[in-house]
Design a protein around this motif. Sequence first.
Motif, PDB file in Angstrom:
ATOM      1  N   CYS A  37       7.474  -9.816   9.604  1.00 54.99           N
ATOM      2  CA  CYS A  37       7.347  -8.893  10.745  1.00 54.99           C
ATOM      3  C   CYS A  37       6.388  -7.731  10.473  1.00 54.99           C
ATOM      4  O   CYS A  37       6.398  -7.140   9.399  1.00 54.99           O
ATOM      5  CB  CYS A  37       8.717  -8.341  11.095  1.00 54.99           C
ATOM      6  SG  CYS A  37       8.677  -7.239  12.512  1.00 54.99           S
ATOM      7  N   CYS A  61      11.481  -7.686  14.059  1.00 54.07           N
ATOM      8  CA  CYS A  61      11.588  -7.203  15.443  1.00 54.07           C
ATOM      9  C   CYS A  61      11.731  -8.367  16.416  1.00 54.07           C
ATOM     10  O   CYS A  61      12.271  -8.208  17.512  1.00 54.07           O
ATOM     11  CB  CYS A  61      10.377  -6.348  15.809  1.00 54.07           C
ATOM     12  SG  CYS A  61       8.860  -7.295  16.153  1.00 54.07           S
ATOM     13  N   GLY A  62      11.217  -9.532  16.015  1.00 47.83           N
ATOM     14  CA  GLY A  62      11.359 -10.718  16.865  1.00 47.83           C
ATOM     15  C   GLY A  62      10.291 -10.865  17.936  1.00 47.83           C
ATOM     16  O   GLY A  62      10.231 -11.900  18.587  1.00 47.83           O
ATOM     17  N   CYS A 102       6.742  -9.310  17.618  1.00 48.99           N
ATOM     18  CA  CYS A 102       5.330  -9.140  17.242  1.00 48.99           C
ATOM     19  C   CYS A 102       4.700 -10.517  16.995  1.00 48.99           C
ATOM     20  O   CYS A 102       5.407 -11.523  16.916  1.00 48.99           O
ATOM     21  CB  CYS A 102       5.213  -8.240  16.009  1.00 48.99           C
ATOM     22  SG  CYS A 102       5.812  -8.991  14.490  1.00 48.99           S
ATOM     23  N   CYS A 115       6.252 -12.351  14.041  1.00 41.77           N
ATOM     24  CA  CYS A 115       7.600 -12.878  14.317  1.00 41.77           C
ATOM     25  C   CYS A 115       7.525 -14.097  15.223  1.00 41.77           C
ATOM     26  O   CYS A 115       8.229 -15.091  15.006  1.00 41.77           O
ATOM     27  CB  CYS A 115       8.474 -11.808  14.976  1.00 41.77           C
ATOM     28  SG  CYS A 115       9.142 -10.591  13.820  1.00 41.77           S
TER      29      CYS A 115
END
Length: 232
Positions: free
Chosen positions: A192, A202-203, A205, A208
Amino acid sequence: MTPAVVLLSGGLDSTTVLAMAKAEEFAPYALSFRYGQRHAVELEAATRIAQTLGVAEHIIADIDLRRLGASALTADIAVPKGRALEDMETGIPATYVPARNTVFLSLALAWAEFLGASDLFIGVNALDYSGYPDCRPDYIAAFEQMANLATAAGVQGHQRLKIHAPLMALSKAEIIRKGLELGVDYALTRSCYDPVGEGMPCGQCDACLLRAKGFAEAGVPDPLLMHREAGV
Ligand code: ZN
């Protein structure tokens, strides 16, 4: 064993490359950089990975690229979130750090010359990547050519430096499968660009999203997220 310098960010790609270098019987000298990245948690990951996989030496070099230009990875600029994969393939995003791979490879080259190493490994990838110009095959070939003109060892003819970029033509899923074959524990890796809390992804970006796509296509769960869900 033959020494090789391996650039190790602590991410999925460079960790796989380290495992590949080891599988090829190189003695890896791992090199990481504290360059002012906001996701410095990756350096803790790099340290754990170097210890777990086993390297001849691991150096974290300090070079503060914040002084030389702004990037969303090093300055207070928003990291792009939720981008479509098609958008990642066109244009250069705000997370591009000016000349980063050239800076990293140059320092790796210096260490390789000192070590008498003719092999240098880097985990760049031209398929599932974020549009960075210094991840393309032409760039790597040009750097290799330059490196052989740049060093005393190259000019004296007793060292022909080779840059290994074994992930260049692989998809993220193929990279993950390769690493799993070699026993890589991807729970150790961090991808990340903009981690939250205790360094959790963060899931959203590019890094990710590409990682998630890779694990989905490989048909295996991301062990990092399993740990997260388990609250470990
Ligand atoms: Zn992220």
